[in-house]
Design a protein around this motif. Structure first.
Motif, mmCIF file in Angstrom:
data_model
loop_
_atom_site.group_PDB
_atom_site.id
_atom_site.type_symbol
_atom_site.label_atom_id
_atom_site.label_comp_id
_atom_site.label_asym_id
_atom_site.label_seq_id
_atom_site.Cartn_x
_atom_site.Cartn_y
_atom_site.Cartn_z
ATOM 1 N N GLN A 133 7.574 -3.430 9.798
ATOM 2 C CA GLN A 133 8.124 -2.256 11.434
ATOM 3 C C GLN A 133 7.931 -1.551 10.920
ATOM 4 O O GLN A 133 8.423 -0.731 12.276
ATOM 5 C CB GLN A 133 8.598 -3.801 11.876
ATOM 6 C CG GLN A 133 7.876 -5.607 12.468
ATOM 7 C CD GLN A 133 6.511 -5.235 12.651
ATOM 8 O OE1 GLN A 133 6.091 -5.038 13.582
ATOM 9 N NE2 GLN A 133 5.228 -5.569 11.858
ATOM 10 N N THR A 134 9.028 -1.060 10.655
ATOM 11 C CA THR A 134 9.300 0.181 10.665
ATOM 12 C C THR A 134 9.057 1.362 10.787
ATOM 13 O O THR A 134 7.699 1.489 9.724
ATOM 14 C CB THR A 134 10.230 0.656 9.675
ATOM 15 O OG1 THR A 134 11.451 0.040 9.294
ATOM 16 C CG2 THR A 134 11.202 2.126 9.641
ATOM 17 N N PRO A 135 8.564 1.982 11.892
ATOM 18 C CA PRO A 135 7.612 3.299 11.860
ATOM 19 C C PRO A 135 7.550 4.387 10.624
ATOM 20 O O PRO A 135 8.804 4.494 9.891
ATOM 21 C CB PRO A 135 8.386 4.069 13.095
ATOM 22 C CG PRO A 135 8.775 2.828 13.982
ATOM 23 C CD PRO A 135 9.826 1.951 12.688
ATOM 24 N N LYS A 136 5.799 4.841 10.443
ATOM 25 C CA LYS A 136 5.902 5.874 9.271
ATOM 26 C C LYS A 136 6.166 7.134 9.319
ATOM 27 O O LYS A 136 5.799 8.163 8.543
ATOM 28 C CB LYS A 136 4.663 5.611 8.715
ATOM 29 C CG LYS A 136 4.327 4.473 8.277
ATOM 30 C CD LYS A 136 3.034 4.097 7.698
ATOM 31 C CE LYS A 136 1.892 3.562 8.647
ATOM 32 N NZ LYS A 136 1.546 2.426 8.763
ATOM 33 N N GLU A 137 6.961 7.435 10.920
ATOM 34 C CA GLU A 137 7.322 8.583 11.070
ATOM 35 C C GLU A 137 7.999 9.528 9.873
ATOM 36 O O GLU A 137 8.544 8.717 8.995
ATOM 37 C CB GLU A 137 8.312 8.953 12.223
ATOM 38 C CG GLU A 137 9.461 8.769 12.271
ATOM 39 C CD GLU A 137 9.566 8.643 13.981
ATOM 40 O OE1 GLU A 137 10.564 8.941 13.520
ATOM 41 O OE2 GLU A 137 8.859 7.542 14.216
ATOM 42 N N LEU A 138 7.725 10.627 9.710
ATOM 43 C CA LEU A 138 8.962 11.669 9.366
ATOM 44 C C LEU A 138 9.932 12.114 9.877
ATOM 45 O O LEU A 138 10.448 12.461 10.824
ATOM 46 C CB LEU A 138 8.053 12.852 8.286
ATOM 47 C CG LEU A 138 9.133 14.131 7.485
ATOM 48 C CD1 LEU A 138 9.233 13.354 6.333
ATOM 49 C CD2 LEU A 138 8.385 15.314 7.242
ATOM 50 N N TYR A 139 11.263 10.740 9.363
ATOM 51 C CA TYR A 139 12.525 10.918 9.778
ATOM 52 C C TYR A 139 13.318 12.085 9.600
ATOM 53 O O TYR A 139 13.836 12.649 8.733
ATOM 54 C CB TYR A 139 13.009 9.916 9.288
ATOM 55 C CG TYR A 139 12.703 8.850 10.547
ATOM 56 C CD1 TYR A 139 12.936 7.685 11.349
ATOM 57 C CD2 TYR A 139 11.621 7.565 9.167
ATOM 58 C CE1 TYR A 139 12.492 6.520 11.236
ATOM 59 C CE2 TYR A 139 11.736 6.928 9.448
ATOM 60 C CZ TYR A 139 11.381 6.462 10.886
ATOM 61 O OH TYR A 139 11.074 5.012 11.124
ATOM 62 N N ILE B 57 4.988 6.774 1.129
ATOM 63 C CA ILE B 57 4.821 6.149 2.368
ATOM 64 C C ILE B 57 4.480 4.752 1.563
ATOM 65 O O ILE B 57 3.140 4.342 1.129
ATOM 66 C CB ILE B 57 3.788 6.125 3.580
ATOM 67 C CG1 ILE B 57 4.430 7.645 3.566
ATOM 68 C CG2 ILE B 57 4.308 5.427 4.405
ATOM 69 C CD1 ILE B 57 3.230 8.621 4.687
ATOM 70 N N GLU B 58 5.648 3.680 2.157
ATOM 71 C CA GLU B 58 4.812 2.058 1.927
ATOM 72 C C GLU B 58 5.210 1.513 2.716
ATOM 73 O O GLU B 58 5.885 0.917 3.552
ATOM 74 C CB GLU B 58 5.642 1.604 0.323
ATOM 75 C CG GLU B 58 5.965 0.494 -0.597
ATOM 76 C CD GLU B 58 6.621 0.443 -1.112
ATOM 77 O OE1 GLU B 58 6.188 -0.604 -2.385
ATOM 78 O OE2 GLU B 58 6.768 0.909 -2.057
ATOM 79 N N ILE C 158 0.654 -0.963 0.204
ATOM 80 C CA ILE C 158 0.227 0.053 -0.094
ATOM 81 C C ILE C 158 0.993 1.127 -0.288
ATOM 82 O O ILE C 158 1.651 1.466 0.608
ATOM 83 C CB ILE C 158 -0.722 0.237 1.191
ATOM 84 C CG1 ILE C 158 -1.621 -1.506 1.207
ATOM 85 C CG2 ILE C 158 -2.093 1.262 1.186
ATOM 86 C CD1 ILE C 158 -3.269 -1.528 -0.083
ATOM 87 N N GLU C 159 0.840 2.302 -1.264
ATOM 88 C CA GLU C 159 1.479 2.884 -1.341
ATOM 89 C C GLU C 159 1.779 4.433 -1.881
ATOM 90 O O GLU C 159 1.652 4.494 -3.299
ATOM 91 C CB GLU C 159 3.158 2.161 -1.683
ATOM 92 C CG GLU C 159 2.624 1.920 -3.053
ATOM 93 C CD GLU C 159 4.508 1.305 -4.117
ATOM 94 O OE1 GLU C 159 4.783 2.028 -4.557
ATOM 95 O OE2 GLU C 159 3.989 0.072 -4.044
ATOM 96 N N PRO C 160 0.696 4.970 -1.481
ATOM 97 C CA PRO C 160 0.354 5.913 -1.966
ATOM 98 C C PRO C 160 1.183 7.455 -2.083
ATOM 99 O O PRO C 160 2.543 7.215 -1.358
ATOM 100 C CB PRO C 160 -0.387 6.364 -1.474
ATOM 101 C CG PRO C 160 -0.678 6.140 -0.227
ATOM 102 C CD PRO C 160 -0.119 4.319 0.081
ATOM 103 N N GLY C 161 0.994 8.496 -3.164
ATOM 104 C CA GLY C 161 2.295 9.054 -3.210
ATOM 105 C C GLY C 161 1.457 10.496 -3.869
ATOM 106 O O GLY C 161 0.762 10.418 -4.252
ATOM 107 N N ILE C 162 2.248 11.564 -3.239
ATOM 108 C CA ILE C 162 1.962 12.933 -4.046
ATOM 109 C C ILE C 162 3.400 13.412 -4.532
ATOM 110 O O ILE C 162 4.447 13.100 -3.781
ATOM 111 C CB ILE C 162 1.409 13.833 -3.203
ATOM 112 C CG1 ILE C 162 0.118 13.362 -2.613
ATOM 113 C CG2 ILE C 162 1.326 15.363 -3.742
ATOM 114 C CD1 ILE C 162 -0.223 14.843 -1.479
#
Length: 356
Positions: free
Chosen positions: A348-354, A332-333, A318-322
Motif C-alpha cells: 500500500q506504500t505509494p510508488k512516488e519518488l521520495y 519499483i516493486e 512485479i519489479e522492473p528496473g533500469i
C-alpha cells in the motif's frame, strides 16, 4: 495442513508411487506445520500414513505443531533410520525431491536396492504456488508491516548516515512490530551503488544528491513480503526522473496484464517492451517478478523464458528496473495477489519518488 497433506497423498497415488520422502525444510513446514530451523527433519508420506522423522531436541515441538503425523525419533544416523522405516513400510517405489544432495541419493540407492527411487522436480512447490486463505493472510500481515515501517525508514535517511546503520535499525523496528524479522538481507543502495540490483547495505555514508534504492521485506509466521521504493536526498536530476518514469510506466503496464491464465512471460514482455522502446533494454537484466510465500523467491517465475501461466491465488512481485553502472539504478516493486478479475496490489506504500 490436512488439505495440503491429502492433496500430496492423492498426487503420490496418481503418479504411481508408494511414498515420498520430503527433506527440504520449507516443504516439511508446508505439509506438516513443523517449523524447526536447521533440524534436519524429514517427512515420509504414504497414501495411508505420514511420518515426521526428527531427533530428541524437537520431539515436544513436533508433537504440538504436527499432531497429525506419526513421530519417528532418530535412533541412528539419519540415513539408517530412513532405510529402516522404508523397509518396515514395504515400500517398493518411492519419490524423492530432486533437490536432495547427490551423496544422499547415492547412499539411499546403494542401500535400498529393492526400491525404485524417482527424483521429482517441483512436486510440493507446485502446490505452494497457489496460496490458501491462511497463507494469504500471513503475507498481508508481512506486507502491512512493510507499509507501517516505511515512513520510519525514510526518517532514518540523512546526509552522513551509513547504509548499514539504516538497515540494522530497520530490522530492529520490524521485529518490534511482531514480525519474525526481515525476509532477506535489506538492500539500502545509495548513489552509484544503486546500479547493482541486489546491493546490500554497506558502511557507505549517504551523500547530498544520492538516489537510494530501498528493497526490504518482513516475515510473519514464515511468510514473506517484498517491496522496493526509491528516494533521493535533495532534488532528483533530470536523468533520474527520466529512468524513474520509464520504470514506473513499465510496472504499471505489467500490472495491467496480471490475471489468471496469463502467460508469465507475457507479463515480463510487456514491461520489457516499455524499457526497450526508451533505449534501456540492455539495462534490465532480470525477470519482472517471482512468487512469494514461505520463501522470498519461489515459483512462479516471470521472465522471458518462463513457460507457466498465472493462476488465481498466486502471490507474485512485479519489479522492473533500469541499472546504469556509474550512475545508479531504479526499481519499483509491489506484491500482487492474482484474483479472478485481475491483480490486487497488496503493498500500500505509494510508488512516488521520495525526495528527502
Amino acid at each position: 495442513m490436512k488439505n495440503r497433506l491429502e492433496r500430496a497423498k492423492e498426487e503420490i497415488e496418481k503418479k504411481g508411487f508408494e511414498a515420498i520422502l520430503i527433506s527440504q525444510e520449507v516443504n516439511v513446514r508446508y505439509l506438516s506445520g513443523f517449523c524447526a530451523s536447521h533440524s534436519g527433519s524429514n517427512l515420509l508420506i504414504t497414501p495411508e500414513r505420514q511420518y515426521l522423522l526428527t531427533d530428541f531436541r524437537f520431539l515436544e515441538q513436533a508433537r504440538r505443531q504436527a499432531p497429525q503425523f506419526i513421530l519417528y525419533q532418530w535412533k541412528h544416523p539419519t540415513e539408517r533410520d530412513v532405510l529402516e522405516l522404508v523397509r518396515e513400510e514395504g515400500i517398493r517405489k518411492m519419490a524423492l525431491e530432486d533437490s536432495i544432495p547427490f551423496s544422499r541419493y547415492r547412499k539411499l540407492k546403494e542401500s535400498l536396492t529393492q526400491v525404485e527411487l524417482c527424483p521429482l522436480r517441483g512436486f510440493i512447490e507446485k502446490f505452494r504456488q497457489v496460496k490458501d486463505q491462511e497463507e494469504l493472510e500471513r503475507i498481508r500481515e508481512a506486507a502491512d508491516i512493510n507499509d507501517k515501517v516505511f515512513p520510519q525508514l525514510l526518517a532514518m535517511i540523512e546526509v552522513g548516515a551509513r547504509e548499514i546503520d539504516i538497515a540494522n535499525e530497520l530490522e530492529y523496528v520490524i521485529k518490534k512490530m511482531d514480525a519474525q524479522g526481515v525476509g532477506f538481507e535489506t538492500v539500502i543502495a545509495s548513489g552509484t551503488r544503486s546500479s547493482m540490483p541486489h546491493a546490500v547495505a554497506t558502511d557507505k555514508r549517504i551523500c547530498q544528491g544520492d538516489m537510494i534504492k530501498i528493497d526490504f521485506g518482513s516475515v510473519c509466521q514464515g511468510y514473506h513480503s517484498d517491496m522496493t521504493r526509491m528516494a533521493t536526498v535533495g532534488e532528483p536530476s533530470e536523468k533520474l526522473m527520466e529512468i524513474y518514469n520509464i520504470v514506473l510506466e513499465a510496472q504499471l503496464r505489467a500490472l495491467e496484464e496480471v490475471r489468471p491464465g496469463q502467460e508469465c512471460r507475457k507479463v515480463d514482455r510487456v514491461a520489457r517492451a516499455v524499457i526497450e522502446e526508451k533505449g534501456y533494454g540492455s539495462s534490465f537484466g532480470h525477470g519482472v517478478g517471482h512468487g512469494v510465500g514461505l520463501e522470498i523467491h519461489e515459483a512462479p517465475r516471470l521472465s522471458p523464458t518462463s513457460n507457466g501461466l498465472l493462476e488465481e491465488g498466486m502471490v507474485i512481485t512485479i519489479e522492473p528496473g533500469i541499472y546504469l553502472p556509474g550512475f545508479g539504478g531504479v526499481r519499483i516493486e509491489d506484491l500482487v495477489y492474482v484474483k479472478k478479475d485481475g491483480g490486487e496490489i497488496i503493498s500500500q506504500t505509494p510508488k512516488e519518488l521520495y525526495v528527502l
